[in-house]
Motif scaffolding. Structure first.
Motif, PDB file in Angstrom:
ATOM      1  N   THR A  73       0.838  -1.196   0.000  1.00 27.99           N
ATOM      2  CA  THR A  73       0.000   0.000   0.000  1.00 27.99           C
ATOM      3  C   THR A  73       0.878   1.253   0.000  1.00 27.99           C
ATOM      4  O   THR A  73       0.610   2.209  -0.729  1.00 27.99           O
ATOM      5  CB  THR A  73      -0.945   0.006   1.215  1.00 27.99           C
ATOM      6  OG1 THR A  73      -1.758  -1.168   1.162  1.00 27.99           O
ATOM      7  CG2 THR A  73      -1.830   1.235   1.226  1.00 27.99           C
ATOM      8  N   ALA A  74       1.941   1.236   0.793  1.00 25.46           N
ATOM      9  CA  ALA A  74       2.854   2.383   0.854  1.00 25.46           C
ATOM     10  C   ALA A  74       3.529   2.610  -0.499  1.00 25.46           C
ATOM     11  O   ALA A  74       3.713   3.759  -0.918  1.00 25.46           O
ATOM     12  CB  ALA A  74       3.899   2.167   1.948  1.00 25.46           C
ATOM     13  N   THR A  77      10.153   2.830  -3.582  1.00 28.22           N
ATOM     14  CA  THR A  77      10.250   1.758  -2.589  1.00 28.22           C
ATOM     15  C   THR A  77      10.963   2.205  -1.317  1.00 28.22           C
ATOM     16  O   THR A  77      10.614   1.746  -0.229  1.00 28.22           O
ATOM     17  CB  THR A  77      10.957   0.527  -3.179  1.00 28.22           C
ATOM     18  OG1 THR A  77      12.245   0.909  -3.656  1.00 28.22           O
ATOM     19  CG2 THR A  77      10.138  -0.065  -4.313  1.00 28.22           C
ATOM     20  N   HIS A  78      11.931   3.073  -1.454  1.00 32.51           N
ATOM     21  CA  HIS A  78      12.657   3.534  -0.272  1.00 32.51           C
ATOM     22  C   HIS A  78      11.774   4.417   0.606  1.00 32.51           C
ATOM     23  O   HIS A  78      11.770   4.280   1.834  1.00 32.51           O
ATOM     24  CB  HIS A  78      13.938   4.263  -0.686  1.00 32.51           C
ATOM     25  CG  HIS A  78      14.859   3.396  -1.481  1.00 32.51           C
ATOM     26  ND1 HIS A  78      15.524   2.321  -0.939  1.00 32.51           N
ATOM     27  CD2 HIS A  78      15.193   3.427  -2.790  1.00 32.51           C
ATOM     28  CE1 HIS A  78      16.241   1.731  -1.872  1.00 32.51           C
ATOM     29  NE2 HIS A  78      16.059   2.377  -3.008  1.00 32.51           N
ATOM     30  N   LEU A  79      11.035   5.304  -0.023  1.00 35.97           N
ATOM     31  CA  LEU A  79      10.105   6.135   0.734  1.00 35.97           C
ATOM     32  C   LEU A  79       8.991   5.277   1.332  1.00 35.97           C
ATOM     33  O   LEU A  79       8.540   5.530   2.449  1.00 35.97           O
ATOM     34  CB  LEU A  79       9.515   7.233  -0.159  1.00 35.97           C
ATOM     35  CG  LEU A  79       8.624   8.262   0.523  1.00 35.97           C
ATOM     36  CD1 LEU A  79       9.353   8.952   1.675  1.00 35.97           C
ATOM     37  CD2 LEU A  79       8.144   9.293  -0.480  1.00 35.97           C
ATOM     38  N   ASP A  95      10.305   3.781   4.469  1.00 37.23           N
ATOM     39  CA  ASP A  95      10.291   4.805   5.519  1.00 37.23           C
ATOM     40  C   ASP A  95       8.880   5.026   6.051  1.00 37.23           C
ATOM     41  O   ASP A  95       8.677   5.196   7.254  1.00 37.23           O
ATOM     42  CB  ASP A  95      10.848   6.132   4.987  1.00 37.23           C
ATOM     43  CG  ASP A  95      12.332   6.067   4.675  1.00 37.23           C
ATOM     44  OD1 ASP A  95      13.002   5.117   5.131  1.00 37.23           O
ATOM     45  OD2 ASP A  95      12.814   6.979   3.973  1.00 37.23           O
ATOM     46  N   LEU A  96       7.915   5.025   5.158  1.00 30.38           N
ATOM     47  CA  LEU A  96       6.524   5.254   5.537  1.00 30.38           C
ATOM     48  C   LEU A  96       6.011   4.128   6.436  1.00 30.38           C
ATOM     49  O   LEU A  96       5.382   4.386   7.465  1.00 30.38           O
ATOM     50  CB  LEU A  96       5.668   5.370   4.278  1.00 30.38           C
ATOM     51  CG  LEU A  96       4.185   5.640   4.443  1.00 30.38           C
ATOM     52  CD1 LEU A  96       3.947   6.938   5.194  1.00 30.38           C
ATOM     53  CD2 LEU A  96       3.518   5.704   3.071  1.00 30.38           C
ATOM     54  N   VAL A  97       6.306   2.897   6.089  1.00 30.89           N
ATOM     55  CA  VAL A  97       5.886   1.758   6.919  1.00 30.89           C
ATOM     56  C   VAL A  97       6.595   1.815   8.266  1.00 30.89           C
ATOM     57  O   VAL A  97       5.975   1.597   9.315  1.00 30.89           O
ATOM     58  CB  VAL A  97       6.150   0.418   6.197  1.00 30.89           C
ATOM     59  CG1 VAL A  97       5.928  -0.769   7.128  1.00 30.89           C
ATOM     60  CG2 VAL A  97       5.260   0.300   4.974  1.00 30.89           C
ATOM     61  N   GLN A  98       7.884   2.126   8.255  1.00 32.70           N
ATOM     62  CA  GLN A  98       8.646   2.227   9.506  1.00 32.70           C
ATOM     63  C   GLN A  98       8.052   3.287  10.422  1.00 32.70           C
ATOM     64  O   GLN A  98       7.869   3.065  11.614  1.00 32.70           O
ATOM     65  CB  GLN A  98      10.105   2.562   9.189  1.00 32.70           C
ATOM     66  CG  GLN A  98      11.005   2.624  10.389  1.00 32.70           C
ATOM     67  CD  GLN A  98      11.371   1.248  10.882  1.00 32.70           C
ATOM     68  OE1 GLN A  98      11.279   0.277  10.155  1.00 32.70           O
ATOM     69  NE2 GLN A  98      11.779   1.152  12.117  1.00 32.70           N
TER      70      GLN A  98
END
Length: 178
Positions: A33-34, A42-44, A47-50
């Motif tokens: 979803t992120a 994918t990197h952002l 970060d969003l999931v984290q």
């Protein structure tokens, strides 16, 4: 799921194993979803999931008040995405090259085209489309998650889909209908 007490007797203390089990079961879905929300970055998305899980962890001991932890996680993810976009520096620029190799049988050009079309939408419109069509949520659930009225969700969805169709052009519409 159970709440445990910490040595100080706090009944709302977090059970790390319980939280890890939740992350193991829902983490991949949150990440997908992120990725859609971030337009394929994918990197952002990581970060969003984290950040989302970091916001959830202190509240995990009180989850008995949360009717649907998975829905709460999705709502937290979307709200985190919107708030990150508001404060994100404009110094980062996307590139044409993605470092990750695609899986076999995946139409890379189609995927990149769709992600690019999503990325061009305003954040709230993108969130509406992702929740409605990727997460397969109802208008009511989407409205509750984004704190919008149901009519606002319907009109944003209608306009966002029209923008995506316009960006993709007639060739893509014919491909999608076949």
């Amino acid at each position: 799921m159970r709440a445990t007490s910490n040595p100080n007797g706090d009944p709302a203390a977090v059970d790390p194993e319980d939280f890890q089990a939740f992350v193991a079961s829902r983490g991949a879905h949150l990440y997908r979803t992120a990725c859609l929300l971030t337009g394929g970055d994918t990197h952002l998305a990581e970060d969003l999931v984290q950040e989302t899980l970091g916001r959830m962890y202190p509240k995990w001991g009180r989850r008995r008040r949360i009717d649907n932890p998975s829905g709460y996680a999705q709502t937290t993810l979307v709200n985190t995405f919107i708030s990150m976009r508001r404060r994100r520096s404009s110094s980062e620029r996307p590139t044409e090259h993605l470092g990750d190799a695609p899986a076999d049988g995946v139409d890379v050009e189609l995927r990149l085209t769709l992600l690019d079309a999503l990325a061009r939408l305003p954040e709230l419109d993108r969130a509406v489309l992702v929740l409605r069509f990727w997460d397969d949520r109802t208008v009511e659930d989407t409205a509750a998650a984004l704190r919008l009225t149901e009519s606002a969700v319907r009109s944003r969805c209608f306009r966002a889909l029209a923008r995506v169709r316009e960006q993709l052009g007639a060739d893509f519409i014919e491909f999608a209908e076949s």
